[in-house]
Design a protein around this motif. Structure first.
Motif, PDB file in Angstrom:
ATOM      1  N   SER A  44       0.844  -1.192   0.000  1.00  0.00           N
ATOM      2  CA  SER A  44       0.000   0.000   0.000  1.00  0.00           C
ATOM      3  C   SER A  44       0.879   1.241   0.000  1.00  0.00           C
ATOM      4  O   SER A  44       2.066   1.192   0.339  1.00  0.00           O
ATOM      5  CB  SER A  44      -0.922   0.005   1.222  1.00  0.00           C
ATOM      6  OG  SER A  44      -0.171  -0.044   2.417  1.00  0.00           O
ATOM      7  N   GLU A  45       0.290   2.346  -0.390  1.00  0.00           N
ATOM      8  CA  GLU A  45       1.026   3.603  -0.400  1.00  0.00           C
ATOM      9  C   GLU A  45       1.282   4.068   1.033  1.00  0.00           C
ATOM     10  O   GLU A  45       0.595   3.653   1.971  1.00  0.00           O
ATOM     11  CB  GLU A  45       0.232   4.665  -1.165  1.00  0.00           C
ATOM     12  CG  GLU A  45       0.062   4.361  -2.647  1.00  0.00           C
ATOM     13  CD  GLU A  45      -0.704   5.455  -3.369  1.00  0.00           C
ATOM     14  OE1 GLU A  45      -1.091   6.446  -2.704  1.00  0.00           O
ATOM     15  OE2 GLU A  45      -0.903   5.323  -4.589  1.00  0.00           O
ATOM     16  N   GLU A  46       2.254   4.938   1.195  1.00  0.00           N
ATOM     17  CA  GLU A  46       2.567   5.464   2.520  1.00  0.00           C
ATOM     18  C   GLU A  46       1.334   6.143   3.116  1.00  0.00           C
ATOM     19  O   GLU A  46       0.622   6.876   2.436  1.00  0.00           O
ATOM     20  CB  GLU A  46       3.717   6.461   2.426  1.00  0.00           C
ATOM     21  CG  GLU A  46       4.218   6.930   3.781  1.00  0.00           C
ATOM     22  CD  GLU A  46       5.463   7.796   3.681  1.00  0.00           C
ATOM     23  OE1 GLU A  46       5.883   8.327   4.726  1.00  0.00           O
ATOM     24  OE2 GLU A  46       6.003   7.941   2.568  1.00  0.00           O
TER      25      GLU A  46
END
Length: 206
Positions: A44-46
């Motif tokens: 997942s993205e930050e």
């Protein structure tokens, strides 16, 4: 961020607004009702965590992403080991039967799947034919003989019991590890790969 959510953790705080525009109506309704989502293994993205939304029907499962700063509550599988339920279902009978043995082994274990979901949230998810899904934190190797002993114990209960071994490098099914296959499937956020030793980090690059 310290203490990031782990696979199978249940999280509260995700709203329908965090779903994609084409999300099914059942997923919108589930979040609107205040149901938790379950952390899944995916990149997942930050600032976000990969989660799954659960519907009433077995086929109603939606992969989504939740903002970490919207987490209002987090419950881990191991926090549910001793939660009681008044519903006299086979899965609860099996859990009560296995609980003393798993506690005596001094392992860190937990309850996931439909049983964990209902025990944590109160939303009905278990039924008469439900499996009991367990996890075992396994920082060190669990021997194959010990794995076979666990499977034999699980097979004496009134429902199917499955356990995932959570190694430092991903998860492997206890039954697969116990059956003696030369290679087993190890799942983590990056990939699912066949390995001979799920506790050996070098194998994942092979």
């Amino acid at each position: 961020m310290v203490n990031l959510p782990l696979a199978h953790d249940l999280l509260w705080g995700m709203t329908p607004a965090q779903l994609s525009a084409d999300a099914p109506a059942w997923a919108v309704a589930a979040l609107a009702a205040g149901q938790p989502v379950v952390v899944r293994r995916a990149l997942s993205e930050e600032g976000q965590v990969a989660v799954g939304v659960r519907g009433v029907l077995r086929e109603q499962r939606l992969a989504a992403f939740m903002a970490l700063d919207s987490i209002a509550c987090r419950v881990s599988p191991e926090a549910l080991c001793h939660v009681e339920c008044e519903r006299d279902l086979p899965v609860m009978q099996a859990l009560k039967q296995l609980r003393p043995m798993l506690d005596d082994c001094r392992w860190v274990w937990g309850v996931s799947g439909s049983v964990g979901f209902e025990l944590a949230s109160g939303f009905r998810a278990m039924h008469a034919a439900s499996d009991l899904d367990l996890i075992l934190r396994a920082p060190q190797m669990i021997g194959r003989d010990q794995a076979r002993e666990l499977v034999a114990l699980f097979d004496q209960t009134v429902c199917r019991v499955d356990m995932q071994l959570q190694t430092p490098f991903g998860a492997v099914a206890l039954r697969e590890w116990a059956n003696g296959s030369s290679r087993v499937l190890l799942k983590n956020a990056y990939q699912a790969c066949l390995v001979t030793d799920p506790w050996n980090p070098q194998e994942q690059a092979a």
